[in-house]
Motif scaffolding. Sequence first.
Motif, mmCIF file in Angstrom:
data_model
loop_
_atom_site.group_PDB
_atom_site.id
_atom_site.type_symbol
_atom_site.label_atom_id
_atom_site.label_comp_id
_atom_site.label_asym_id
_atom_site.label_seq_id
_atom_site.Cartn_x
_atom_site.Cartn_y
_atom_site.Cartn_z
ATOM 1 N N VAL A 172 0.865 -1.177 0.000
ATOM 2 C CA VAL A 172 0.000 0.000 0.000
ATOM 3 C C VAL A 172 0.901 1.226 0.000
ATOM 4 N N VAL A 173 0.985 1.901 -1.149
ATOM 5 C CA VAL A 173 1.880 3.063 -1.216
ATOM 6 C C VAL A 173 1.165 4.291 -0.684
ATOM 7 N N ALA A 174 1.764 4.883 0.344
ATOM 8 C CA ALA A 174 1.151 6.006 1.055
ATOM 9 C C ALA A 174 2.182 7.089 1.343
ATOM 10 N N ALA A 175 3.262 7.109 0.552
ATOM 11 C CA ALA A 175 4.373 8.009 0.872
ATOM 12 C C ALA A 175 4.324 9.341 0.139
ATOM 13 N N GLY A 176 3.263 9.576 -0.622
ATOM 14 C CA GLY A 176 3.169 10.838 -1.358
ATOM 15 C C GLY A 176 2.871 12.003 -0.434
ATOM 16 N N SER A 177 3.099 13.209 -0.939
ATOM 17 C CA SER A 177 2.898 14.383 -0.095
ATOM 18 C C SER A 177 1.505 14.982 -0.266
ATOM 19 N N GLY A 178 0.829 14.639 -1.359
ATOM 20 C CA GLY A 178 -0.521 15.184 -1.545
ATOM 21 C C GLY A 178 -0.513 16.641 -1.933
ATOM 22 N N THR A 179 0.359 17.000 -2.857
ATOM 23 C CA THR A 179 0.483 18.398 -3.288
ATOM 24 C C THR A 179 -0.845 18.950 -3.800
ATOM 25 N N ARG A 180 -1.535 18.171 -4.619
ATOM 26 C CA ARG A 180 -2.772 18.671 -5.233
ATOM 27 C C ARG A 180 -3.919 18.736 -4.226
ATOM 28 N N LEU A 181 -3.889 17.873 -3.221
ATOM 29 C CA LEU A 181 -4.939 17.954 -2.187
ATOM 30 C C LEU A 181 -4.683 19.155 -1.284
ATOM 31 N N ASP A 182 -3.402 19.416 -1.020
ATOM 32 C CA ASP A 182 -2.994 20.621 -0.305
ATOM 33 C C ASP A 182 -3.712 20.754 1.045
ATOM 34 N N ASP B 156 11.253 9.245 -3.142
ATOM 35 C CA ASP B 156 10.865 10.524 -3.744
ATOM 36 C C ASP B 156 9.779 10.375 -4.807
ATOM 37 N N THR B 157 9.758 9.223 -5.467
ATOM 38 C CA THR B 157 8.733 9.005 -6.485
ATOM 39 C C THR B 157 7.913 7.780 -6.093
ATOM 40 N N ARG B 158 6.748 7.666 -6.717
ATOM 41 C CA ARG B 158 5.912 6.503 -6.440
ATOM 42 C C ARG B 158 6.668 5.219 -6.766
ATOM 43 N N GLN B 159 7.403 5.241 -7.878
ATOM 44 C CA GLN B 159 8.124 4.030 -8.277
ATOM 45 C C GLN B 159 9.158 3.626 -7.219
ATOM 46 N N GLN B 160 9.829 4.607 -6.650
ATOM 47 C CA GLN B 160 10.790 4.300 -5.587
ATOM 48 C C GLN B 160 10.088 3.773 -4.341
ATOM 49 N N SER B 161 8.907 4.300 -4.084
ATOM 50 C CA SER B 161 8.156 3.820 -2.924
ATOM 51 C C SER B 161 7.735 2.368 -3.114
ATOM 52 N N VAL B 162 7.269 2.023 -4.336
ATOM 53 C CA VAL B 162 6.901 0.624 -4.599
ATOM 54 C C VAL B 162 8.139 -0.266 -4.441
ATOM 55 N N PRO C 150 0.679 15.012 4.891
ATOM 56 C CA PRO C 150 0.761 14.018 3.818
ATOM 57 C C PRO C 150 -0.621 13.419 3.573
ATOM 58 N N LYS C 151 -0.942 13.218 2.303
ATOM 59 C CA LYS C 151 -2.317 12.873 1.924
ATOM 60 C C LYS C 151 -2.877 11.680 2.699
ATOM 61 N N ALA C 152 -2.047 10.653 2.919
ATOM 62 C CA ALA C 152 -2.556 9.429 3.558
ATOM 63 C C ALA C 152 -3.115 9.681 4.957
ATOM 64 N N PHE D 144 -12.044 5.237 -6.990
ATOM 65 C CA PHE D 144 -11.406 6.429 -7.569
ATOM 66 C C PHE D 144 -10.279 6.929 -6.665
ATOM 67 N N LYS D 145 -9.325 7.646 -7.256
ATOM 68 C CA LYS D 145 -8.178 8.137 -6.487
ATOM 69 C C LYS D 145 -8.496 9.513 -5.919
ATOM 70 N N ILE D 146 -8.286 9.669 -4.622
ATOM 71 C CA ILE D 146 -8.464 10.979 -3.996
ATOM 72 C C ILE D 146 -7.232 11.811 -4.334
HETATM 73 N N1 CTP Z 1 3.098 7.764 -3.533
HETATM 74 C C1 CTP Z 1 4.142 7.225 -2.799
HETATM 75 N N2 CTP Z 1 5.381 7.780 -2.877
HETATM 76 C C2 CTP Z 1 5.599 8.858 -3.648
HETATM 77 C C3 CTP Z 1 4.566 9.420 -4.396
HETATM 78 C C4 CTP Z 1 3.301 8.858 -4.324
HETATM 79 O O1 CTP Z 1 3.938 6.244 -2.083
HETATM 80 N N3 CTP Z 1 6.827 9.387 -3.658
HETATM 81 C C5 CTP Z 1 1.771 7.184 -3.404
HETATM 82 C C6 CTP Z 1 0.767 8.173 -2.813
HETATM 83 O O2 CTP Z 1 0.852 8.167 -1.407
HETATM 84 C C7 CTP Z 1 -0.553 7.688 -3.340
HETATM 85 C C8 CTP Z 1 -0.194 6.990 -4.642
HETATM 86 O O3 CTP Z 1 1.230 6.862 -4.658
HETATM 87 O O4 CTP Z 1 -1.200 6.775 -2.481
HETATM 88 C C9 CTP Z 1 -0.696 7.771 -5.857
HETATM 89 O O5 CTP Z 1 -0.035 9.027 -5.915
HETATM 90 P P1 CTP Z 1 -0.763 10.440 -5.955
HETATM 91 O O6 CTP Z 1 -2.216 10.271 -5.951
HETATM 92 O O7 CTP Z 1 -0.095 11.255 -6.992
HETATM 93 O O8 CTP Z 1 -0.395 11.001 -4.483
HETATM 94 P P2 CTP Z 1 0.586 12.165 -4.092
HETATM 95 O O9 CTP Z 1 1.837 12.046 -4.876
HETATM 96 O O10 CTP Z 1 0.671 12.146 -2.621
HETATM 97 O O11 CTP Z 1 -0.241 13.443 -4.545
HETATM 98 P P3 CTP Z 1 0.291 14.681 -5.431
HETATM 99 O O12 CTP Z 1 0.778 14.076 -6.729
HETATM 100 O O13 CTP Z 1 -0.915 15.554 -5.577
HETATM 101 O O14 CTP Z 1 1.392 15.309 -4.632
#
Ligand code: CTP
Length: 408
Positions: free
Chosen positions: A13-23, A88-94, A27-29, A215-217
């Motif tokens: 479960v990738v939850a490491a994003g920052s949630g820039t667009r949700l603002d 730093d990127t989703r791919q790195q988180s996976v 962190p979005k999670a 759907f993706k929040i």
């Molecule tokens: N994700 C992650 N590691 C990152 C970037 C994203 O684990 N470096 C995860 C997010 O936590 C999210 C999923 O990948 O569950 C889909 O990414 P996205 O919806 O783009 O989330 P964010 O990157 O957090 O949002 P934003 O692009 O608006 O900053």
Amino acid sequence: MSMLPVPHTAIIVVAAGSGTRLDAGAPKAFVGIDTHSILRHALDGVFAAGPAQVVVVAPPGFEGDAEAELLAAAGDRAELGRVVTGGDTRQQSVAAGLSALWGDVRTVLVHDAARALTPPETIDAVVAAVDGQTGVIPALPVVDTLKRVDGEAVVGPVDRSELAAAMTPQGFPRDLLEQAYAAALSRGDEYTDDAALFAAAGHAVRRIDGAPSGFKITTPADLDRARHLLSSAAAPAFATVPDAGGTAPTASVPRVGIGTDVHAFGGEGDLWLAGLEWPGEPALSGHSDGDAVAHAIVDALLGAAGLGDIGQHFGTAHPEYAGAHAAVFLARTAELLAQAGFAIGNVSAQFQGNRPRFSARRAEAQQVLSEALGGAPVSITATTTDGLGFTGRGEGIAVTAIAMIVPR
Ligand code: CTP
Ligand code: MG
């Protein structure tokens, strides 16, 4: 020490994003949908699906928060879960999640925490569809009309039947996914999702039906949508309504009802219809004044409230209503609904008949009926049937009514 058999499936479960667009300032999670965070809802879905190792990929510095959400969602399956730090990127988180898999795992699902309301059925369906060669993604049909553009210019159509909107969880045979990740890393390529990375390694991917709630929040509007879905899911689909009167329903879900009525011409005196007297028009026959519009409305309202029907409350067993007009029926109906805890939203009725010519008195009729119902909007429409059927032959009038009511 483990009491559970070691599963052959893992869900990252990738939850490491920052949630820039949700603002949302965190962190979005960890943003709340209701009393629970996005991550908690996602994990509730994951643990409601079949047993799997669960690897939560957390933003750096939020590992403890992720652990708390994991423990809360896992219940007695806590030993299946673990938290790792994302990149730093989703791919790195996976990739970080992949490095934490147990040796026995054969099938890996990668799931966005941001798809918080994904039903467990989708997760199970992806697990079931993965075989030793093929990746599986849930997808939804594309409903928008799409254009190929170049700056402001629209340069061509896109055939949407060739397109699908990809969702998660995406499932893969573990060995092939790990090889594909290693290959992408050595090339230094970034992919938008795991299926694209897997396909770039030469493997097949197929789709199954996704669920709209997966759907993706991403934006504040998406968060509102998730909140709305949860608040309507919390209310029971049908309010519990006593047969007549009694305790009030608690749900805030609106209810609708339908009523129909037919009367033949041939009554005594002048016509009564839609709460009005129509001097010189042939009367309808029937118990009471034969006002089929009023009777259809009564049935629509009683039906919406689950309070039985007009025969039960106003039929021949109730001689006090013989000859009564619409206002009496409707006022009593509104009273029955109020006792059962309902307010009337609106009523719409249509009658079919050659006469009377209705439109000149529509406003008057609507006002009389609305007043009888305590002010709820009532709209009445009229139509002929092109000479067809008993209404077209002038033998009688047929009415259909619908009503919307809301628990108070
Ligand atoms: N994700 C992650 N590691 C990152 C970037 C994203 O684990 N470096 C995860 C997010 O936590 C999210 C999923 O990948 O569950 C889909 O990414 P996205 O919806 O783009 O989330 P964010 O990157 O957090 O949002 P934003 O692009 O608006 O900053
Ligand atoms: Mg992102």
